[in-house]
Design an enzyme around this catalytic site. Structure first.
Site, PDB file in Angstrom:
ATOM      1  N   LYS A 250      -4.897  -5.151 -26.255  1.00  0.00           N
ATOM      2  CA  LYS A 250      -4.046  -5.486 -25.101  1.00  0.00           C
ATOM      3  C   LYS A 250      -3.977  -7.006 -24.939  1.00  0.00           C
ATOM      4  CE  LYS A 250      -3.851  -5.008 -20.003  1.00  0.00           C
ATOM      5  NZ  LYS A 250      -4.403  -4.330 -18.808  1.00  0.00           N
ATOM      6  N   ASP A 255      -2.113 -10.953 -15.531  1.00  0.00           N
ATOM      7  CA  ASP A 255      -1.727  -9.708 -14.870  1.00  0.00           C
ATOM      8  C   ASP A 255      -1.759  -9.889 -13.351  1.00  0.00           C
ATOM      9  OD1 ASP A 255      -1.202  -7.136 -14.109  1.00  0.00           O
ATOM     10  OD2 ASP A 255      -3.134  -6.291 -14.763  1.00  0.00           O
ATOM     11  N   LYS A 262      -1.317  -7.459  -7.098  1.00  0.00           N
ATOM     12  CA  LYS A 262      -2.751  -7.406  -6.832  1.00  0.00           C
ATOM     13  C   LYS A 262      -3.095  -8.278  -5.624  1.00  0.00           C
ATOM     14  CE  LYS A 262      -4.317  -6.784 -11.633  1.00  0.00           C
ATOM     15  NZ  LYS A 262      -5.009  -5.501 -11.459  1.00  0.00           N
ATOM     16  N   ASP A 273      -7.012 -10.661 -19.165  1.00  0.00           N
ATOM     17  CA  ASP A 273      -6.402  -9.379 -19.505  1.00  0.00           C
ATOM     18  C   ASP A 273      -5.866  -9.354 -20.946  1.00  0.00           C
ATOM     19  OD1 ASP A 273      -6.102  -6.852 -18.505  1.00  0.00           O
ATOM     20  OD2 ASP A 273      -4.144  -7.215 -17.586  1.00  0.00           O
ATOM     21  N   ASP A 332       1.337  -2.245 -11.920  1.00  0.00           N
ATOM     22  CA  ASP A 332       0.034  -2.812 -12.284  1.00  0.00           C
ATOM     23  C   ASP A 332      -0.648  -1.993 -13.387  1.00  0.00           C
ATOM     24  OD1 ASP A 332      -2.055  -4.559 -12.229  1.00  0.00           O
ATOM     25  OD2 ASP A 332      -2.949  -3.792 -10.377  1.00  0.00           O
ATOM     26  N   GLU A 334       0.180  -1.702 -16.330  1.00  0.00           N
ATOM     27  CA  GLU A 334       1.079  -2.237 -17.370  1.00  0.00           C
ATOM     28  C   GLU A 334       0.466  -2.200 -18.758  1.00  0.00           C
ATOM     29  OE1 GLU A 334      -0.995  -4.032 -15.755  1.00  0.00           O
ATOM     30  OE2 GLU A 334      -1.837  -5.211 -17.380  1.00  0.00           O
ATOM     31  N   ARG A 336      -1.127   0.115 -20.348  1.00  0.00           N
ATOM     32  CA  ARG A 336      -0.780   1.335 -21.084  1.00  0.00           C
ATOM     33  C   ARG A 336       0.683   1.309 -21.520  1.00  0.00           C
ATOM     34  NH1 ARG A 336      -2.606   4.793 -15.908  1.00  0.00           N
ATOM     35  NH2 ARG A 336      -3.924   2.944 -15.756  1.00  0.00           N
TER      36      ARG A 336
HETATM   37  N1  BES Z   1      -5.848  -5.356 -16.024  1.00  0.00           N
HETATM   38  C1  BES Z   1      -6.040  -4.323 -15.085  1.00  0.00           C
HETATM   39  C2  BES Z   1      -7.398  -3.658 -15.190  1.00  0.00           C
HETATM   40  C3  BES Z   1      -8.575  -4.499 -14.794  1.00  0.00           C
HETATM   41  C4  BES Z   1      -9.027  -4.452 -13.502  1.00  0.00           C
HETATM   42  C5  BES Z   1      -9.235  -5.246 -15.705  1.00  0.00           C
HETATM   43  C6  BES Z   1     -10.122  -5.166 -13.134  1.00  0.00           C
HETATM   44  C7  BES Z   1     -10.331  -5.980 -15.352  1.00  0.00           C
HETATM   45  C8  BES Z   1     -10.792  -5.937 -14.057  1.00  0.00           C
HETATM   46  C9  BES Z   1      -4.996  -3.228 -15.276  1.00  0.00           C
HETATM   47  O1  BES Z   1      -3.782  -3.641 -15.754  1.00  0.00           O
HETATM   48  C10 BES Z   1      -4.786  -2.617 -13.929  1.00  0.00           C
HETATM   49  O2  BES Z   1      -4.354  -3.316 -13.064  1.00  0.00           O
HETATM   50  N2  BES Z   1      -5.110  -1.360 -13.794  1.00  0.00           N
HETATM   51  C11 BES Z   1      -4.986  -0.682 -12.555  1.00  0.00           C
HETATM   52  C12 BES Z   1      -4.441   0.705 -12.820  1.00  0.00           C
HETATM   53  C13 BES Z   1      -3.988   1.423 -11.599  1.00  0.00           C
HETATM   54  C14 BES Z   1      -2.774   0.747 -11.006  1.00  0.00           C
HETATM   55  C15 BES Z   1      -3.670   2.831 -11.960  1.00  0.00           C
HETATM   56  C16 BES Z   1      -6.373  -0.604 -11.911  1.00  0.00           C
HETATM   57  O3  BES Z   1      -7.355  -0.474 -12.640  1.00  0.00           O
HETATM   58  O4  BES Z   1      -6.453  -0.716 -10.705  1.00  0.00           O
HETATM   59 ZN    ZN Z   2      -3.808  -5.406 -16.898  1.00  0.00          ZN
HETATM   60 ZN    ZN Z   3      -2.493  -4.292 -14.167  1.00  0.00          ZN
END
Ligand code: BES
Ligand code: ZN
Ligand code: ZN
Length: 481
Positions: A250, A255, A262, A273, A332, A334, A336
């Site tokens: 990734k 992000d 966020k 990220d 968010d 993103e 996947r």
């Molecule tokens: N990059 C984040 C995941 C992340 C969160 C990495 C905290 C490192 C620390 C990812 O893109 C994300 O935002 N995921 C969301 C998914 C949700 C919206 C289903 C998450 O984990 O909250």
């Molecule tokens: Zn992310």
């Molecule tokens: Zn995200």
């Protein structure tokens, strides 16, 4: 910094590092300075350091007595940490040249490689963008003391190659997102590939549009920085099999969450990220140098996830490269979205096995904390190989489930699949989303959101990116038969 191998510690080093096991006395120390043990100042606990000057029986000015912990529990992986921490300790004292005497029983190839890797990674600092580095402390030469054989020399080189690859990954990972946007990430990959003689192809937005990568592109559309799909090829001179491993990482250079933005607090961390992608670039460098006998392709979908007038919206439906439609319910989620198009691309390139690494979900950090990456698979044989490689590399990994029920959460009313499930089991539904596009190709997904970054410095590693799972990537490929 130079790391070399010598069969004797007889040199005018600033310091020599020796290992003292927990519950044991080091014979030379006990003979020269028994009061250290009588006063209980040296216990041998893991990562305990005692620096003494002018110890009788040693040529060097100083001896660093490094606690190795219980001898029965010691491993090359612990040696890597111990040696890295010793380097950081001595560097802190501004010492320039030192030798590390490997303890009996831990002076074979695996230990030599681990020591070399630890020295190189321990020496890394996140200071590339500081203008005044005059006060920086630098180490010049470290000698690993062990028998001088061709096998040991090769092991030392292997450790140096791994350490340098990890440091490349970390250099890329710490770069701020205004500097390291997707095209800059592609440039870092190009520079590495050119230096190592690897073929590289960077697909720009236009080519991705022609191919129909609607899922990857929808994430990129909110950013002024164009996306890139980075494809790095390693092909062995003589392949041992027809297998072809894709390493996918990734590469979200920042992000924000996009329209599903966020919270401000902690958002700055989201420059990391792209750690999965940076680990793939580092792994490809190590693979180019170590020349395993299996074909490997590194693939990094690189985008920036921003809110803006052109951003993808919650409720948008996009058509992925696979042809399946995806309802974007949360912008968010993103990672996947970009990974599925990279996965489909890997399959089109003929990958027979795939491993992806991604800072994919906060949920994996909730589940496992910073102690282990979460591992998901559709193939137990590949999982076995992955876990064995992780153990050698010293990367903590823990298997997570992919129950069919998780697919229920991803049912969309309007499209083939939606990009989020409920609050519960978020790391598992994310993995299930990827699996839908992987189909039957043996695959391992590694969620490194909790492990890719140390919020605090460790005795053996500076604060910041860990380069996980670079070591496991490379070990998997080296062990491939
Ligand atoms: N990059 C984040 C995941 C992340 C969160 C990495 C905290 C490192 C620390 C990812 O893109 C994300 O935002 N995921 C969301 C998914 C949700 C919206 C289903 C998450 O984990 O909250
Ligand atoms: Zn992310
Ligand atoms: Zn995200």
């Amino acid at each position: 910094m130079e790391v070399n191998l010598r069969s004797t510690a007889t040199l005018a080093a600033d310091a020599v590092v020796i290992v003292n096991w927990d519950g044991e006395q080091h014979a030379a120390v006990a003979a020269a300075l028994p009061s250290l043990y009588e006063a209980g100042e040296v216990s041998g606990k893991f990562l305990e350091f005692t620096l003494v000057h002018g110890l009788a029986g040693f040529d060097s000015k100083r001896v660093l007595i490094a606690g190795g912990g219980k001898k029965e529990k010691f491993t090359p992986v612990l040696l890597k940490k111990l040696v890295a921490a010793a380097l950081r300790f001595l560097k802190g004292k501004n010492l320039k040249n030192f030798a590390v005497v490997l303890p009996a029983g831990f002076d074979g190839e695996a230990s030599i490689a681990a020591a070399a890797e630890g020295l190189i990674t321990g020496n890394w600092e996140p200071d590339a963008l500081k203008t005044d580095r005059s006060a920086d402390k630098t180490v010049e030469t470290v000698t690993v003391v062990a028998a001088l054989t061709p096998e040991n020399t090769a092991a030392l080189t292997r450790g140096i190659v791994l350490g340098e690859a990890e440091n490349l990954t970390r250099d890329i990972a710490v770069e701020p997102p205004n500097v390291l946007n997707p095209l800059a990430l592609a440039e870092r990959a190009r520079k590495m590939a050119a230096a190592e003689g690897l073929k590289i192809d960077v697909l720009d937005r236009h080519r991705m549009e022609q191919l129909g990568m609607g899922s990857l592109l929808c994430v990129a559309q909110g950013s002024a920085a164009p996306p890139a799909l980075i494809v790095i090829e390693y092909r062995p001179a003589q392949a041992a099999s027809a297998d072809h491993i894709a390493l996918i990482g990734k590469g979200v250079t920042f992000d924000t969450g996009g329209i599903s933005i966020k919270p401000a607090d902690g958002m700055e961390k989201m420059k990391y990220d792209m750690c999965g992608g940076a680990a793939v670039i580092g792994a490809m460098q190590a693979i180019a140098r170590l020349k395993p006998s299996v074909a490997v392709t590194g693939i990094i979908p690189a985008v920036e996830n921003m809110p803006g007038p052109a951003s993808v919206r919650p409720s948008d439906i996009v058509k992925s490269f696979s042809g399946k439609t995806v309802e974007v319910l949360n912008t968010d989620a993103e990672g996947r979205l970009i990974l599925i198009d990279a996965i489909t691309y890997a399959k089109k390139l003929g990958a027979t096995h795939m491993v992806d690494a991604a800072t994919l979900t906060g949920a994996i950090a909730v589940a496992l904390g910073p102690s282990a990456s979460g591992v998901f698979t559709n193939n137990d044989a590949l999982l076995g190989r992955w876990m064995a490689a992780a153990q050698v590399a010293g990367d903590s990994m823990w298997p997570m489930p992919l129950f069919d029920e998780y697919r229920e959460q991803l049912k969309s009313v309007y499209a083939d699949i939606q990009n989020i499930g409920t609050r519960w089991g978020g790391a598992c539904t994310a993995a299930m989303f990827l699996k839908e596009f992987v189909e039957d190709t043996p695959w391992v997904h590694v969620d490194i959101a909790g492990t890719a970054w140390y919020d605090d410095a460790k005795p053996f590693l500076a604060k910041g990116p860990t380069a996980v799972p670079l070591g496991t990537f490379v070990q998997l490929v080296l062990d491939w038969k």
